[in-house]
Design a protein around this motif. Structure first.
Motif, PDB file in Angstrom:
ATOM      1  N   ALA A 157     -36.982 -10.437  37.493  1.00 34.26           N
ATOM      2  CA  ALA A 157     -37.722  -9.351  38.142  1.00 34.26           C
ATOM      3  C   ALA A 157     -38.325  -8.398  37.116  1.00 34.26           C
ATOM      4  O   ALA A 157     -39.410  -7.855  37.330  1.00 34.26           O
ATOM      5  CB  ALA A 157     -36.767  -8.581  39.060  1.00 34.26           C
ATOM      6  N   CYS A 158     -37.656  -8.209  35.998  1.00 33.79           N
ATOM      7  CA  CYS A 158     -38.178  -7.270  34.977  1.00 33.79           C
ATOM      8  C   CYS A 158     -39.518  -7.751  34.437  1.00 33.79           C
ATOM      9  O   CYS A 158     -40.410  -6.953  34.162  1.00 33.79           O
ATOM     10  CB  CYS A 158     -37.204  -7.163  33.818  1.00 33.79           C
ATOM     11  SG  CYS A 158     -35.690  -6.372  34.267  1.00 33.79           S
ATOM     12  N   ASN A 190     -42.409  -7.341  37.494  1.00 34.90           N
ATOM     13  CA  ASN A 190     -42.967  -6.022  37.823  1.00 34.90           C
ATOM     14  C   ASN A 190     -42.064  -4.883  37.355  1.00 34.90           C
ATOM     15  O   ASN A 190     -42.019  -3.838  37.960  1.00 34.90           O
ATOM     16  CB  ASN A 190     -43.163  -5.920  39.339  1.00 34.90           C
ATOM     17  CG  ASN A 190     -44.201  -4.896  39.689  1.00 34.90           C
ATOM     18  OD1 ASN A 190     -44.894  -4.407  38.803  1.00 34.90           O
ATOM     19  ND2 ASN A 190     -44.303  -4.549  40.956  1.00 34.90           N
ATOM     20  N   GLY A 191     -41.295  -5.138  36.324  1.00 34.83           N
ATOM     21  CA  GLY A 191     -40.443  -4.059  35.806  1.00 34.83           C
ATOM     22  C   GLY A 191     -38.995  -4.144  36.264  1.00 34.83           C
ATOM     23  O   GLY A 191     -38.118  -3.582  35.631  1.00 34.83           O
ATOM     24  N   GLY A 192     -38.754  -4.815  37.416  1.00 36.41           N
ATOM     25  CA  GLY A 192     -37.385  -4.992  37.901  1.00 36.41           C
ATOM     26  C   GLY A 192     -36.660  -3.657  38.022  1.00 36.41           C
ATOM     27  O   GLY A 192     -37.195  -2.691  38.552  1.00 36.41           O
ATOM     28  N   TRP A 239     -38.410  -0.536  36.794  1.00 32.73           N
ATOM     29  CA  TRP A 239     -39.730  -0.375  37.373  1.00 32.73           C
ATOM     30  C   TRP A 239     -40.283   1.027  37.105  1.00 32.73           C
ATOM     31  O   TRP A 239     -39.584   2.022  37.250  1.00 32.73           O
ATOM     32  CB  TRP A 239     -39.678  -0.615  38.883  1.00 32.73           C
ATOM     33  CG  TRP A 239     -41.022  -0.515  39.504  1.00 32.73           C
ATOM     34  CD1 TRP A 239     -41.998  -1.450  39.513  1.00 32.73           C
ATOM     35  CD2 TRP A 239     -41.564   0.630  40.174  1.00 32.73           C
ATOM     36  NE1 TRP A 239     -43.102  -0.989  40.138  1.00 32.73           N
ATOM     37  CE2 TRP A 239     -42.882   0.297  40.556  1.00 32.73           C
ATOM     38  CE3 TRP A 239     -41.077   1.896  40.471  1.00 32.73           C
ATOM     39  CZ2 TRP A 239     -43.702   1.175  41.233  1.00 32.73           C
ATOM     40  CZ3 TRP A 239     -41.893   2.776  41.138  1.00 32.73           C
ATOM     41  CH2 TRP A 239     -43.196   2.399  41.515  1.00 32.73           C
ATOM     42  N   ASN A 240     -41.539   1.079  36.668  1.00 33.97           N
ATOM     43  CA  ASN A 240     -42.228   2.338  36.385  1.00 33.97           C
ATOM     44  C   ASN A 240     -41.654   3.078  35.179  1.00 33.97           C
ATOM     45  O   ASN A 240     -41.920   4.244  34.981  1.00 33.97           O
ATOM     46  CB  ASN A 240     -42.220   3.265  37.614  1.00 33.97           C
ATOM     47  CG  ASN A 240     -43.519   4.020  37.732  1.00 33.97           C
ATOM     48  OD1 ASN A 240     -44.501   3.675  37.085  1.00 33.97           O
ATOM     49  ND2 ASN A 240     -43.532   5.063  38.532  1.00 33.97           N
ATOM     50  N   MET A 275     -41.960  -0.048  29.810  1.00 38.48           N
ATOM     51  CA  MET A 275     -42.137  -1.414  30.315  1.00 38.48           C
ATOM     52  C   MET A 275     -43.583  -1.893  30.220  1.00 38.48           C
ATOM     53  O   MET A 275     -44.512  -1.139  30.462  1.00 38.48           O
ATOM     54  CB  MET A 275     -41.706  -1.486  31.786  1.00 38.48           C
ATOM     55  CG  MET A 275     -40.240  -1.282  31.992  1.00 38.48           C
ATOM     56  SD  MET A 275     -39.241  -2.438  31.076  1.00 38.48           S
ATOM     57  CE  MET A 275     -39.586  -3.935  31.951  1.00 38.48           C
ATOM     58  N   LYS A 327     -46.000  -5.372  31.423  1.00 39.23           N
ATOM     59  CA  LYS A 327     -45.981  -6.630  32.178  1.00 39.23           C
ATOM     60  C   LYS A 327     -46.388  -7.748  31.231  1.00 39.23           C
ATOM     61  O   LYS A 327     -47.475  -7.671  30.629  1.00 39.23           O
ATOM     62  CB  LYS A 327     -46.968  -6.562  33.330  1.00 39.23           C
ATOM     63  CG  LYS A 327     -46.493  -5.682  34.451  1.00 39.23           C
ATOM     64  CD  LYS A 327     -47.495  -5.726  35.580  1.00 39.23           C
ATOM     65  CE  LYS A 327     -47.199  -4.612  36.550  1.00 39.23           C
ATOM     66  NZ  LYS A 327     -48.289  -4.326  37.442  1.00 39.23           N
ATOM     67  N   CYS A 334     -32.920 -11.721  39.855  1.00 38.30           N
ATOM     68  CA  CYS A 334     -32.320 -10.812  38.870  1.00 38.30           C
ATOM     69  C   CYS A 334     -30.848 -11.124  38.712  1.00 38.30           C
ATOM     70  O   CYS A 334     -30.033 -10.525  39.355  1.00 38.30           O
ATOM     71  CB  CYS A 334     -32.504  -9.363  39.278  1.00 38.30           C
ATOM     72  SG  CYS A 334     -31.766  -8.203  38.108  1.00 38.30           S
ATOM     73  N   GLU A 394     -48.823   4.350  40.306  1.00 38.26           N
ATOM     74  CA  GLU A 394     -49.386   3.054  40.688  1.00 38.26           C
ATOM     75  C   GLU A 394     -49.601   3.059  42.200  1.00 38.26           C
ATOM     76  O   GLU A 394     -48.750   3.510  42.951  1.00 38.26           O
ATOM     77  CB  GLU A 394     -48.420   1.925  40.336  1.00 38.26           C
ATOM     78  CG  GLU A 394     -48.355   1.683  38.853  1.00 38.26           C
ATOM     79  CD  GLU A 394     -47.636   0.388  38.534  1.00 38.26           C
ATOM     80  OE1 GLU A 394     -47.547  -0.498  39.398  1.00 38.26           O
ATOM     81  OE2 GLU A 394     -47.166   0.260  37.407  1.00 38.26           O
ATOM     82  N   TYR A 411     -50.448   0.781  45.604  1.00 35.79           N
ATOM     83  CA  TYR A 411     -50.488  -0.574  46.148  1.00 35.79           C
ATOM     84  C   TYR A 411     -51.199  -0.549  47.502  1.00 35.79           C
ATOM     85  O   TYR A 411     -50.947   0.338  48.311  1.00 35.79           O
ATOM     86  CB  TYR A 411     -49.078  -1.132  46.315  1.00 35.79           C
ATOM     87  CG  TYR A 411     -48.374  -1.282  44.996  1.00 35.79           C
ATOM     88  CD1 TYR A 411     -48.534  -2.437  44.236  1.00 35.79           C
ATOM     89  CD2 TYR A 411     -47.596  -0.260  44.473  1.00 35.79           C
ATOM     90  CE1 TYR A 411     -47.932  -2.567  43.024  1.00 35.79           C
ATOM     91  CE2 TYR A 411     -46.985  -0.377  43.253  1.00 35.79           C
ATOM     92  CZ  TYR A 411     -47.149  -1.543  42.525  1.00 35.79           C
ATOM     93  OH  TYR A 411     -46.553  -1.674  41.303  1.00 35.79           O
TER      94      TYR A 411
END
Ligand code: SF4
Length: 362
Positions: free
Chosen positions: A98-99, A102-104, A107-108, A112, A114, A128, A353, A355
């Motif tokens: 997951a990391c 999208n950062g897992g 995240w954010n 990090m 991608k 994960c 971000e 979505y």
């Protein structure tokens, strides 16, 4: 020359070439995070990834596959790109975890990156961590893709319609998602001040000794738990405290900074312990001070406790606290040069971000 390459790509021998590449996937060792354990598992005797014609290699110029194992940080992104650049064609990339998607769990996070922004990715394996089976399935999928002649395209997912296979009873279709109860349990009482009952006689004696040895240098010394003592003081007194304690509490375990923006202050904590005095080995003594947030300066204790040096540098880069007399202040030591300034301060903001959900969003 070009026509020879073209001949190999699409001529009658291309099938043999693709077949050879399919059974010769050699991933370079690029263990970036904990997903690496699952990769090791996939290639160990239980799953034996080698039976799929895939074997880990140590030198990137002899490899044709990168398996990105989890998180890629700003620093590691450069290494990923350099490794990929050095590999001969045809080359492929699988990202697991997951990391990496999208950062897992980071995240954010400011650090990090991608992997798909750095190198072209053939397959993503979610999870994960993903299981060894999932990784081997990713390798099988890549092998299929090599045989069809596609390379370096992103994964495509087709929409699965399960309605013909799974029949959902009408009463389940009608069922609504339950709403959580308004209160699940009584909120626990959080006690910040006041004495707790702690049975630790040696601790009481130790506090008396500390009070005698450090007379005039502390605001309070309290037992906070079994083997835990908290000493509150002011920043200017910490060098003298360190000087007096350094032979019994002989090392710093950690230096921490707590950002309290609404009170315009940082709380600085040095956690010290002992390797040399047997009875003190399990004891953690926290030395706590407060400094103003708009002029965050604190004496460095690295002269008394050399193990504080590295951690003071870290806290300087993360929070902008200036540890006076530490020669590394103002220098970039830990973070990559393009990292935004003081990323662990609470007022640090990452660009948001957004979505957008397209199509049928029911
Ligand atoms: S996805 Fe999970 S297991 Fe993999 S690197 Fe991230 S945290 Fe570790």
């Amino acid at each position: 020359m070009d026509e020879h390459i073209e001949f190999l790509k699409s001529g009658p021998l291309s099938l043999v070439k693709r077949w050879g590449a399919k059974w010769s996937l050699w991933p370079v060792h690029l263990v970036t995070a904990c997903c690496g354990v699952e990769l090791a598992h996939a290639y160990a005797c239980g799953y034996d990834g080698e039976r799929l014609g895939s074997l880990n290699y140590g030198i990137c110029r002899q490899t044709n596959l990168i398996i990105v194992e989890g998180a890629i940080t700003r620093k590691m992104a450069k290494v990923l790109r350099i490794t990929w650049e050095q590999m001969p064609d045809p080359k492929f990339v699988i990202v697991m975890g997951a990391c990496g998607l999208n950062g897992g769990l980071f995240w954010n996070g400011y650090h990090m990156v991608k992997p798909s922004d750095v190198v072209p990715v053939d397959y993503f394996i979610p999870g994960c961590p993903p299981t060894p089976e999932a990784l081997l399935r990713g390798i099988r999928a890549l092998q299929d893709k090599i045989m069809t002649g596609e390379t370096n395209s992103t994964a495509k997912f087709s929409k699965a319609d399960l309605s013909s296979i799974i029949e959902i009873p009408e009463e389940i279709k009608q069922k609504r998602v339950p709403t959580p109860p308004h209160s699940i349990a009584k909120a626990p009482v959080i006690q910040i001040d006041g004495q707790r009952e702690i049975e630790w006689d040696e601790g009481a004696n130790l506090i008396q000794t500390l009070k005698k040895d450090l007379e005039g240098l502390y605001i309070s010394i309290e037992m906070t738990d079994l083997n835990r003592i908290c000493l509150k003081t002011t920043p200017e007194k910490t060098p003298e405290i360190a000087e007096r304690l350094k032979f019994t509490f002989d090392h710093v375990k950690s230096v921490n900074v707590v950002d309290v923006p609404n009170e315009n202050k940082f709380i600085i904590e040095y956690v010290v312990s002992s390797y040399g005095v047997k009875d003190l080995m399990p004891v953690l003594l926290s030395i706590i001070t407060e400094i103003p947030r708009d002029n965050p300066r604190h004496p460095s204790l690295a002269k008394h406790w050399p193990s504080a040096d590295y951690m003071e540098r870290e806290m300087h880069e993360f929070f902008g606290v200036w540890f006076e007399d530490n020669p590394w202040m103002g220098r970039n030591f830990l973070l990559s040069p393009d990292t935004p300034e003081y990323p662990l301060r609470k007022d640090f903001k990452l660009p948001r971000e957004t979505y957008v959900l397209r199509g049928d969003s029911r």
